[in-house]
Design a protein around this motif. Sequence first.
Motif, PDB file in Angstrom:
ATOM      1  N   UNK A 271      15.836 -18.124   2.881  1.00  0.00           N
ATOM      2  CA  UNK A 271      15.813 -16.553   2.931  1.00  0.00           C
ATOM      3  C   UNK A 271      14.963 -15.997   1.605  1.00  0.00           C
ATOM      4  N   UNK A 272      14.038 -15.072   2.050  1.00  0.00           N
ATOM      5  CA  UNK A 272      13.205 -14.600   0.910  1.00  0.00           C
ATOM      6  C   UNK A 272      13.000 -12.993   1.253  1.00  0.00           C
ATOM      7  N   UNK A 273      12.716 -12.489   0.001  1.00  0.00           N
ATOM      8  CA  UNK A 273      12.331 -10.943   0.038  1.00  0.00           C
ATOM      9  C   UNK A 273      11.059 -11.046  -0.464  1.00  0.00           C
ATOM     10  N   UNK A 274      10.274 -10.459   0.432  1.00  0.00           N
ATOM     11  CA  UNK A 274       8.869 -10.389  -0.077  1.00  0.00           C
ATOM     12  C   UNK A 274       8.307  -9.097  -0.238  1.00  0.00           C
TER      13      UNK A 274
ATOM     14  N   UNK B  86       4.568 -10.714  -3.579  1.00  0.00           N
ATOM     15  CA  UNK B  86       5.434 -11.114  -4.709  1.00  0.00           C
ATOM     16  C   UNK B  86       6.805 -11.359  -4.040  1.00  0.00           C
ATOM     17  N   UNK B  87       7.121 -12.600  -4.242  1.00  0.00           N
ATOM     18  CA  UNK B  87       8.252 -13.072  -3.241  1.00  0.00           C
ATOM     19  C   UNK B  87       9.622 -13.508  -4.286  1.00  0.00           C
ATOM     20  N   UNK B  88      10.771 -13.199  -4.066  1.00  0.00           N
ATOM     21  CA  UNK B  88      12.086 -13.542  -4.283  1.00  0.00           C
ATOM     22  C   UNK B  88      12.918 -14.423  -3.430  1.00  0.00           C
ATOM     23  N   UNK B  89      13.542 -15.713  -3.715  1.00  0.00           N
ATOM     24  CA  UNK B  89      14.198 -16.506  -2.858  1.00  0.00           C
ATOM     25  C   UNK B  89      15.527 -16.032  -3.060  1.00  0.00           C
TER      26      UNK B  89
ATOM     27  N   UNK C 125      13.603  -7.727   8.728  1.00  0.00           N
ATOM     28  CA  UNK C 125      13.470  -6.418   8.633  1.00  0.00           C
ATOM     29  C   UNK C 125      12.472  -6.138   7.720  1.00  0.00           C
ATOM     30  N   UNK C 126      11.695  -4.801   7.798  1.00  0.00           N
ATOM     31  CA  UNK C 126      10.755  -4.589   7.091  1.00  0.00           C
ATOM     32  C   UNK C 126      10.826  -2.937   6.693  1.00  0.00           C
ATOM     33  N   UNK C 127      10.654  -2.732   5.449  1.00  0.00           N
ATOM     34  CA  UNK C 127      10.870  -1.408   4.923  1.00  0.00           C
ATOM     35  C   UNK C 127       9.778  -0.823   4.176  1.00  0.00           C
ATOM     36  N   UNK C 128       9.197   0.259   4.441  1.00  0.00           N
ATOM     37  CA  UNK C 128       8.235   0.860   3.555  1.00  0.00           C
ATOM     38  C   UNK C 128       9.026   1.682   2.444  1.00  0.00           C
ATOM     39  N   UNK C 129       8.261   1.424   1.186  1.00  0.00           N
ATOM     40  CA  UNK C 129       8.761   1.677   0.109  1.00  0.00           C
ATOM     41  C   UNK C 129       8.280   2.702  -0.745  1.00  0.00           C
ATOM     42  N   UNK C 130       8.771   3.218  -1.671  1.00  0.00           N
ATOM     43  CA  UNK C 130       8.009   4.177  -3.013  1.00  0.00           C
ATOM     44  C   UNK C 130       8.107   3.031  -3.909  1.00  0.00           C
ATOM     45  N   UNK C 131       7.035   3.636  -5.025  1.00  0.00           N
ATOM     46  CA  UNK C 131       7.007   2.663  -6.155  1.00  0.00           C
ATOM     47  C   UNK C 131       5.766   1.768  -5.995  1.00  0.00           C
ATOM     48  N   UNK C 132       5.730   0.677  -6.828  1.00  0.00           N
ATOM     49  CA  UNK C 132       4.398  -0.122  -7.006  1.00  0.00           C
ATOM     50  C   UNK C 132       4.081  -1.076  -5.937  1.00  0.00           C
ATOM     51  N   UNK C 133       5.126  -1.113  -5.052  1.00  0.00           N
ATOM     52  CA  UNK C 133       4.816  -2.119  -3.778  1.00  0.00           C
ATOM     53  C   UNK C 133       5.171  -1.345  -2.672  1.00  0.00           C
ATOM     54  N   UNK C 134       4.232  -1.573  -1.561  1.00  0.00           N
ATOM     55  CA  UNK C 134       4.253  -0.617  -0.200  1.00  0.00           C
ATOM     56  C   UNK C 134       5.466  -0.970   0.753  1.00  0.00           C
ATOM     57  N   UNK C 135       5.852  -2.483   0.817  1.00  0.00           N
ATOM     58  CA  UNK C 135       6.544  -2.971   1.853  1.00  0.00           C
ATOM     59  C   UNK C 135       7.430  -4.083   1.117  1.00  0.00           C
ATOM     60  N   UNK C 136       8.764  -3.904   1.823  1.00  0.00           N
ATOM     61  CA  UNK C 136       9.640  -5.067   1.551  1.00  0.00           C
ATOM     62  C   UNK C 136      10.129  -5.665   2.639  1.00  0.00           C
ATOM     63  N   UNK C 137       9.802  -6.946   2.931  1.00  0.00           N
ATOM     64  CA  UNK C 137      10.110  -7.844   3.928  1.00  0.00           C
ATOM     65  C   UNK C 137      11.308  -8.865   3.720  1.00  0.00           C
ATOM     66  N   UNK C 138      12.038  -8.918   4.818  1.00  0.00           N
ATOM     67  CA  UNK C 138      13.295  -9.945   4.665  1.00  0.00           C
ATOM     68  C   UNK C 138      12.787 -10.887   5.715  1.00  0.00           C
TER      69      UNK C 138
ATOM     70  N   UNK D 292       8.086 -21.774   4.755  1.00  0.00           N
ATOM     71  CA  UNK D 292       7.721 -20.246   4.093  1.00  0.00           C
ATOM     72  C   UNK D 292       6.292 -20.291   3.636  1.00  0.00           C
ATOM     73  N   UNK D 293       6.007 -21.609   3.087  1.00  0.00           N
ATOM     74  CA  UNK D 293       4.570 -21.758   2.654  1.00  0.00           C
ATOM     75  C   UNK D 293       3.463 -21.563   4.000  1.00  0.00           C
TER      76      UNK D 293
END
Length: 159
Positions: free
Chosen positions: A68-71, A138-141, A98-111, A120-121
Amino acid sequence: MQTGFDRTDRRILAILQSNGRMTNAELATEVNLSPSACLRRVQKLEADGVIAGYGAHLEPRALGLGLQAFVRVQLSRHEAEAIDRFTEQVAQWDEVVSCYALTGDMDYLLQVYVADLEGFSRFLLDRLLNAAGVADVNTSFVLRTVKASTALPLGNVPG
């Protein structure tokens, strides 16, 4: 949108969040209503869009989806056409749950759920980085899930 939930509505919602397969008769007993009165309340909550649906919670690892990753995604352009094109592409990707539109320095967060790092690659190289308008990723596992719940905090719902 319904506002002003009473104790019985909150109790019905809490019970259904934890056991959506409960029969109406069982639910009615739990909330001290007749089955017909309970059914009317549930139907109203459904009609008002408070209860959006019912479904089974699946265990990703049991299905072979062990990674699982958050991108976080930043787009190069923010015009309506570019945003629409990106969100239409994301909607087609099964890996994205899931996909969320965000405020801040990144526009979207994908699960994202995939089988492994190789999966994943492939997702990253074949889909996401090839998507129109993607400037940065930018990805976090996920190493371990501490808490994961779909239940909403009903104690915070205005009465």
